[in-house]
Design an enzyme around this catalytic site. Sequence first.
Site, mmCIF file in Angstrom:
data_model
loop_
_atom_site.group_PDB
_atom_site.id
_atom_site.type_symbol
_atom_site.label_atom_id
_atom_site.label_comp_id
_atom_site.label_asym_id
_atom_site.label_seq_id
_atom_site.Cartn_x
_atom_site.Cartn_y
_atom_site.Cartn_z
ATOM 1 N N GLU A 192 0.770 -1.295 0.185
ATOM 2 C CA GLU A 192 0.015 -0.105 0.012
ATOM 3 C C GLU A 192 0.892 1.234 -0.016
ATOM 4 O O GLU A 192 0.287 2.343 0.247
ATOM 5 C CB GLU A 192 -1.102 0.077 1.174
ATOM 6 C CG GLU A 192 -1.898 -1.236 1.341
ATOM 7 C CD GLU A 192 -2.905 -1.231 0.157
ATOM 8 O OE1 GLU A 192 -2.938 -0.568 -0.687
ATOM 9 O OE2 GLU A 192 -3.607 -2.423 0.177
ATOM 10 N N HIS B 277 -2.672 2.238 8.068
ATOM 11 C CA HIS B 277 -3.660 1.567 7.650
ATOM 12 C C HIS B 277 -3.820 0.354 8.587
ATOM 13 O O HIS B 277 -2.964 -0.191 8.895
ATOM 14 C CB HIS B 277 -3.503 1.058 6.339
ATOM 15 C CG HIS B 277 -4.281 0.055 5.707
ATOM 16 N ND1 HIS B 277 -5.771 0.101 5.606
ATOM 17 C CD2 HIS B 277 -4.149 -1.167 5.063
ATOM 18 C CE1 HIS B 277 -6.241 -0.861 5.017
ATOM 19 N NE2 HIS B 277 -5.088 -1.576 5.056
ATOM 20 N N HIS C 111 -6.889 -3.073 9.820
ATOM 21 C CA HIS C 111 -8.020 -3.805 9.750
ATOM 22 C C HIS C 111 -9.025 -3.888 10.842
ATOM 23 O O HIS C 111 -9.190 -5.042 11.530
ATOM 24 C CB HIS C 111 -7.447 -5.205 9.125
ATOM 25 C CG HIS C 111 -7.041 -5.234 7.837
ATOM 26 N ND1 HIS C 111 -6.542 -6.209 7.230
ATOM 27 C CD2 HIS C 111 -6.593 -4.314 6.831
ATOM 28 C CE1 HIS C 111 -5.761 -5.930 5.902
ATOM 29 N NE2 HIS C 111 -5.858 -4.701 5.776
ATOM 30 N N GLU D 171 -17.132 12.035 22.750
ATOM 31 C CA GLU D 171 -15.791 12.599 22.245
ATOM 32 C C GLU D 171 -15.464 12.527 20.816
ATOM 33 O O GLU D 171 -14.468 13.263 20.325
ATOM 34 C CB GLU D 171 -14.587 11.709 22.907
ATOM 35 C CG GLU D 171 -14.676 11.670 24.461
ATOM 36 C CD GLU D 171 -14.162 13.103 25.095
ATOM 37 O OE1 GLU D 171 -13.061 13.443 24.875
ATOM 38 O OE2 GLU D 171 -14.986 13.573 25.717
ATOM 39 N N HIS E 190 -12.510 -3.657 3.906
ATOM 40 C CA HIS E 190 -11.146 -3.848 4.190
ATOM 41 C C HIS E 190 -10.579 -3.253 5.277
ATOM 42 O O HIS E 190 -10.091 -4.004 6.029
ATOM 43 C CB HIS E 190 -10.670 -2.940 2.677
ATOM 44 C CG HIS E 190 -9.175 -3.316 2.747
ATOM 45 N ND1 HIS E 190 -8.296 -3.425 1.465
ATOM 46 C CD2 HIS E 190 -8.225 -3.321 3.666
ATOM 47 C CE1 HIS E 190 -7.075 -3.625 1.770
ATOM 48 N NE2 HIS E 190 -7.010 -3.492 3.066
HETATM 49 P P1 13P Z 1 1.174 -5.397 3.078
HETATM 50 O O1 13P Z 1 1.542 -6.581 3.742
HETATM 51 O O2 13P Z 1 1.940 -5.414 1.513
HETATM 52 O O3 13P Z 1 1.416 -4.069 3.995
HETATM 53 O O4 13P Z 1 -0.412 -5.549 2.901
HETATM 54 C C1 13P Z 1 -1.373 -5.651 3.855
HETATM 55 C C2 13P Z 1 -2.540 -4.877 3.808
HETATM 56 O O5 13P Z 1 -3.396 -4.606 4.868
HETATM 57 C C3 13P Z 1 -2.952 -4.551 2.265
HETATM 58 O O6 13P Z 1 -3.972 -3.555 2.212
HETATM 59 ZN ZN ZN Z 2 -5.220 -3.772 4.254
#
Ligand code: 13P
Ligand code: ZN
Length: 275
Positions: free
Chosen positions: A117, A141, A143, A171, A212
């Site tokens: 990413e 980023h 999940h 908050e 995602h």
């Molecule tokens: P990477 O292992 O390349 O960082 O990818 C993980 C991910 O969350 C892709 O969206």
């Molecule tokens: Zn991801």
Amino acid sequence: MRMTDVGVMQNFMRMCNDGWLQGYHERNGGNLTYRLPQADVALMRPLLAPVPGTWTPLHVCAPNLAGEYFITTGSGKYMRNVLLDPEGCLGVVEINPQGDSYRIVWGLANGGRPTSEFPSHFLNHSVRKAATGGAHHMIYHAHPVNLIALTYILPLTDRAFTRALWQSATECPVVFPGGVGVVPWMVPGGAEIALATSKLMEIYDAVVWAHHGLFVSGVDFDDTFGLMHTIEKSAEIYLKVLSSGQPVRQTITDDNLRAIARDFGVTLREALLGE
Ligand code: 13P
Ligand code: ZN
């Protein structure tokens, strides 16, 4: 001094582990990048590889990041392993004078590469650097489970997500008064999703990726991790309320939100309020 003794590297490693402990990073899920201040680049310079790697094209371009250095997580690396093997899981990369290629100057040992990413991180850094006068240094980023679950039941609009999150914890409007943007489902890891995300990052510091995860931007480690944590916790409350099977008897109203904004001295994105 070793690279892992440098303060920002220690903070970076700690944040990777914090995300793992929160359950944001199954397997290699999620990634983190930090745009290094000049003072840290100077501190690290004697620790960088004497012969840097070769230049690799990013397939996106950001002239305002020319010559910058980033700490990045590696593609396919597990956040839970970062503390055990920082040199294998993390890297420092330098951007070329055109702002369209990178080379590895530390870490990512044994043929590692920056996160898949990196194009999204890179364009997000570019727009957040411009939008904040250089104040923002981090893109994160993850999940987070509850927020991802909401992308199956809420309309995929900035308004629906922002309102659900603002109304689920008092908050929230103070922590992210600008709201959150939403990118519909797209193939991850390329220039197309990078462009869609960075367009929203021009106005938001948090962008949901449907089915995602979440991207957030911030000044430093506390600010950025705190934003991810706050948004996910609010999503968890919202989902628990929905899952309770009980009718919603009361919530935080738009006028309540305006009252919070007034007293805390923040400006809410008014277009996201009202019926
Ligand atoms: P990477 O292992 O390349 O960082 O990818 C993980 C991910 O969350 C892709 O969206
Ligand atoms: Zn991801």
